[in-house]
Design an enzyme around this catalytic site. Structure first.
Site, mmCIF file in Angstrom:
data_model
loop_
_atom_site.group_PDB
_atom_site.id
_atom_site.type_symbol
_atom_site.label_atom_id
_atom_site.label_comp_id
_atom_site.label_asym_id
_atom_site.label_seq_id
_atom_site.Cartn_x
_atom_site.Cartn_y
_atom_site.Cartn_z
ATOM 1 N N ASN A 34 0.707 -1.362 -0.250
ATOM 2 C CA ASN A 34 0.438 0.046 -0.200
ATOM 3 C C ASN A 34 0.828 1.197 0.287
ATOM 4 O O ASN A 34 2.327 1.512 0.416
ATOM 5 C CB ASN A 34 -0.788 0.489 1.164
ATOM 6 C CG ASN A 34 -2.522 -0.877 0.946
ATOM 7 O OD1 ASN A 34 -2.571 -1.398 0.189
ATOM 8 N ND2 ASN A 34 -2.998 0.278 1.447
HETATM 9 CA CA CA Z 1 -7.979 -1.022 3.328
#
Ligand code: CA
Ligand code: CTP
Length: 222
Positions: A34
């Site tokens: 991420n």
């Molecule tokens: Ca998430």
């Protein structure tokens, strides 16, 4: 020096937090992650320490130095992060989930490096555990300890998404910001969502916002 002038609003409290991204391996050299610099989480760890707390920072991979006086535990994947958190949750008064946890992981990562000439890999994904929601459920059955704080970065409709997320995760307080324009930057704009409604913090650098957030948490602990 500056730390010495911060009001000791968390003296004697133990704060556990997650920060940075998580990294889910595909093979020994590739993975899913991420977007997160870790700056906001590290700033909050520093602010909590300045406020007198004993701070444990469970961190995914970042390029940041550990703030002075903070105990850092380095992890890579979401399951490692969950294990590190759950091992310490009962010894914590406050839990703040700032990490950008990867939502999915590869079911079985390849042991050896995948070769391009073997064609496109077929990746079977499964969901990662929700660390914040797991801690919040645990807190609800342990006399509301630790006090749980979540984070949300949304690309639009911040107020609606943030309040819905707070209720879905079962946390008393959630801090929301707009992304990705704030990612990796030193400045941010945060709003706090709780039973009282919405508290908008001024646009400021992440350390200033972290100090304001720590004050807001300390107020709600009393
Ligand atoms: Ca998430
Ligand atoms: N979080 C977590 N574990 C996960 C996913 C999220 O602890 N597996 C925490 C984050 O640290 C953050 C909060 O939950 O405090 C919100 O994360 P976010 O990614 O915005 O929420 P999701 O529930 O994953 O929803 P979505 O990504 O679909 O918006």
């Amino acid at each position: 020096i500056v730390a010495a002038f911060q009001p000791q609003v968390l003296a004697g409290r133990r704060v556990l937090l997650t920060a940075g991204p998580t990294y889910e391996p595909i093979d020994p050299v590739r993975g899913i992650t991420n977007l997160s610099s870790g700056k906001m989480g590290y700033a909050i760890a520093r602010a909590a320490r300045e406020a007198g707390a004993e701070v444990t920072l469970v961190s995914g991979p970042t390029a940041l130095a550990c703030p002075t006086g903070v105990a850092r535990i380095d992890v890579r994947s979401a399951t490692q992060m969950l294990d590190a958190v759950m091992a310490r949750v009962d010894a914590s008064d406050v839990f703040i989930g700032v990490a950008a946890v990867a939502d999915w992981r590869v079911v079985s990562a390849a042991k050896g490096k995948l070769k391009k000439e073997d064609g496109l890999p077929k990746l079977d994904l499964e969901p990662n555990p929700d660390i914040l929601a797991t801690v919040a459920r645990h807190a609800q059955s342990s006399g509301h300890k630790p006090y749980c704080v979540g984070f949300a970065a949304e690309s639009d409709n911040l107020d609606a998404h943030a309040e819905a997320k707070r209720l879905r995760k079962g946390v008393p307080l959630l801090a929301g910001n707009l992304g990705p324009q704030t990612f990796g930057q030193d400045d941010n704009e945060l709003a706090l969502y709780d039973d009282r409604g919405i508290t908008r913090l001024p646009r400021a650098d992440k350390l200033m916002l972290a100090r304001l957030l720590i004050r807001a948490i300390a107020e709600r602990l009393q």
